[in-house]
Design an enzyme around this catalytic site. Structure first.
Site, PDB file in Angstrom:
ATOM      1  N   LYS A  79      37.056  51.324  43.330  1.00 24.99           N
ATOM      2  CA  LYS A  79      38.430  51.102  42.863  1.00 24.99           C
ATOM      3  C   LYS A  79      39.273  52.343  43.152  1.00 24.99           C
ATOM      4  CE  LYS A  79      40.790  49.681  38.559  1.00 24.99           C
ATOM      5  NZ  LYS A  79      40.580  49.323  37.140  1.00 24.99           N
ATOM      6  N   SER A 154      42.414  44.792  35.816  1.00 29.92           N
ATOM      7  CA  SER A 154      43.044  45.462  36.926  1.00 29.92           C
ATOM      8  C   SER A 154      42.111  45.710  38.109  1.00 29.92           C
ATOM      9  CB  SER A 154      43.612  46.810  36.465  1.00 29.92           C
ATOM     10  OG  SER A 154      42.575  47.670  36.029  1.00 29.92           O
ATOM     11  N   SER A 178      39.230  45.460  32.259  1.00 32.05           N
ATOM     12  CA  SER A 178      39.486  45.432  33.703  1.00 32.05           C
ATOM     13  C   SER A 178      38.278  45.322  34.614  1.00 32.05           C
ATOM     14  CB  SER A 178      40.287  46.662  34.107  1.00 32.05           C
ATOM     15  OG  SER A 178      41.630  46.443  33.792  1.00 32.05           O
TER      16      SER A 178
END
Ligand code: GLN
Length: 492
Positions: A79, A154, A178
């Site tokens: 990420k 997210s 997330s």
């Protein structure tokens, strides 16, 4: 061998270690798949093809050590909120668009030491603030099961990348859901470890008392493997705990659930769940019972206040964490007439609307006169919720709950920010309590055909326990199968 990218992480790792396939071959398979799927999925902000090729060549020249590194030659994605030395790390924000960190996050360092090849930095909601990957400054990510829907967020880029076969696993971060929520909406496994289990060193901070780094992958065993690599104490993060790290892959071998007590918190199984979500999740509970688990109802009465408490505390922490982006030390600078104007112009241009909204919310909650009414009160609610979780987990080995009240939705379909915040109702409680949770694909919704996820919550530092339960359930639940091919090949 079938195309390399179709294997699980554990399989490809074993094949690499015994020399049945070379790191560069595996990498090529992933890069080809990435090139074919990326136009529709857009899971990545930066593809590190060149660096990855160099790395694979070096690994290949050296050969595996004895014993081989736990992830030797395995392509993984990270990420884009975790710092990677020499590779830009944007947090999906304009303000960090050209930021190239001089160091690796602890978790990234661990992956590299284990022999992994980082192939991409994945998309997210700006600064990890969001639940749908619609708030990235670099465009939306699509759900591989239906590209007209969001992947969740997210860590939507990490989940979509894993499910689309671009990599064998990915790292995400979970502040309020997330990792678990995009894993649930895209149909892969995700683990949010106990707060303190994985060092946050090098993770761009959102809500520091909530943020945790964890793995996403296609199977429970693959996630366990990744967690075994990234878990552990690190003096550079004062909240990282020196708790013993178990062999999570051993836990992933569990068969059956005899002797296990699983709690169903009534507040998680209440109105608001879509019919298809409830059906799939209830069937998974039946499966658990069929495997020998004792199921009992429990209650977490303060949970309904969780959203309000979380959005006060997380935005308060965000408002202070993001104060460092002022156009002076690093990141975007938009010159103004004087210092104050430069701050304001840089932040106005660099931060997206949602991030600005949260900075305002957090600053308000922390302002004198309101601090006690909002921040202190929310902190008290957090304590109560944590206490209720601890009590329920005295009577049960783990708790079960759906991941999201609904399956993945269409971008832009929620009317306002509050509706989006409310979508987090089933994930944030765990972050308020700091406990570990795993999201497991439970089946496909009867109406939408989209993945539905089930969460397994455990006691502090008992990741092994929830991995064992998840792996027994995974073996007994119907497999989701593959989404329709989203590569160029499938789209002609
Ligand atoms: N959706 C939640 C938020 O927007 C959680 C995000 C996260 O876990 N990073 O704050």
């Amino acid at each position: 061998m079938a195309s390399a990218y179709m294997h699980t992480l554990a399989e490809i790792r074993d094949n690499l270690a015994k020399g049945a396939i070379r790191p560069s071959e595996v990498l090529d398979s992933c890069l080809t798949r990435l090139a074919q799927t990326e136009p529709r999925i857009h899971a990545c902000i930066t593809v590190c093809a060149e660096e990855a090729r160099k790395r694979a060549a070096v690994l290949e020249a050296e050969g595996p050590s004895d014993p081989p590194g736990a992830l030797w030659g395995v392509p993984l994605a990270v990420k884009d909120v975790l710092c990677t030395r020499g590779i830009r790390t944007t947090a999906a924000s304009r303000i960090l668009e050209n930021f190239v960190p001089p160091y690796d996050a602890f978790a990234v360092e661990r992956l590299k030491v284990a022999g992994a090849v980082i192939i991409a930095k994945t998309n997210l909601d700006e600064f990890a603030m969001g639940s749908s990957t619609e708030f990235s400054a670099f465009g939306n990510t699509a759900n591989p099961w239906d590209i007209s829907r969001v992947p969740g967020g997210s860590s939507g880029g990490s989940a979509a990348s894993v499910v689309a076969g671009q990599c064998f696993g990915a790292l995400g971060t979970d502040t309020g859901g997330s990792i678990r929520q995009p894993a649930g909406l895209c149909g892969c496994v995700g683990i949010k470890p106990t707060y303190g289990r994985v060092s946050r060193y090098g993770a761009i901070a959102y809500g520091s008392s909530f943020d945790q780094i964890g793995p996403l992958a296609r199977t429970v065993r693959d996630c366990a493997l990744l967690l075994s690599v990234i878990a552990g104490h690190d003096p550079r993060d004062a909240t990282s705990r020196d708790a013993p790290v178990e062999d999570y892959t051993a836990a992933a071998g569990r068969v059956g659930l005899r002797g296990v007590t699983l709690g169903l918190p009534v507040e998680y199984w209440a109105e608001g769940l879509s019919a298809e979500t409830e059906k799939v999740c209830r069937a998974a509970v039946e499966t658990a019972a069929g495997l020998g688990a004792e199921i009992r109802e429990v209650s977490l009465p303060a949970l309904p206040y969780g959203i309000a408490a979380y959005y006060i505390l997380a935005t308060a922490e965000a408002s202070t964490n993001l104060a460092r982006y002022d156009g002076m030390r690093f990141g975007l600078r938009v010159p103004g007439g004087d210092l104050t104007e430069t701050y304001a112009a840089s932040r106005a241009k660099g931060f997206g609307e949602e991030v600005q909204r949260r900075i305002l919310l957090g600053t308000y909650a922390l302002s004198s006169g309101y601090y006690d009414a909002y921040y202190t009160k929310a902190a008290k609610v957090r304590r109560i919720i944590a206490g209720e979780f601890a009590k329920a987990l005295e009577r049960c080995d783990a708790l079960l709950a759906p991941v999201s009240p609904v399956v993945a939705w269409k971008p832009g379909s929620l009317p306002d920010p509050l509706s989006l915040y409310k979508m987090d109702i089933l994930t944030i409680g765990l972050n308020l309590a700091g406990l570990p949770g795993l999201s497991l694909p439970a089946g496909l919704g009867g109406e939408s055909g989209m993945p539905v996820g089930l969460q397994i919550f455990g006691r502090a530092f008992d990741e092994a326990g929830i991995i064992g339960i998840a792996s027994a359930l995974e073996a007994a639940l119907p497999a989701l199968g593959e989404p329709e091919d989203v590569s160029d090949a499938g789209f002609n």
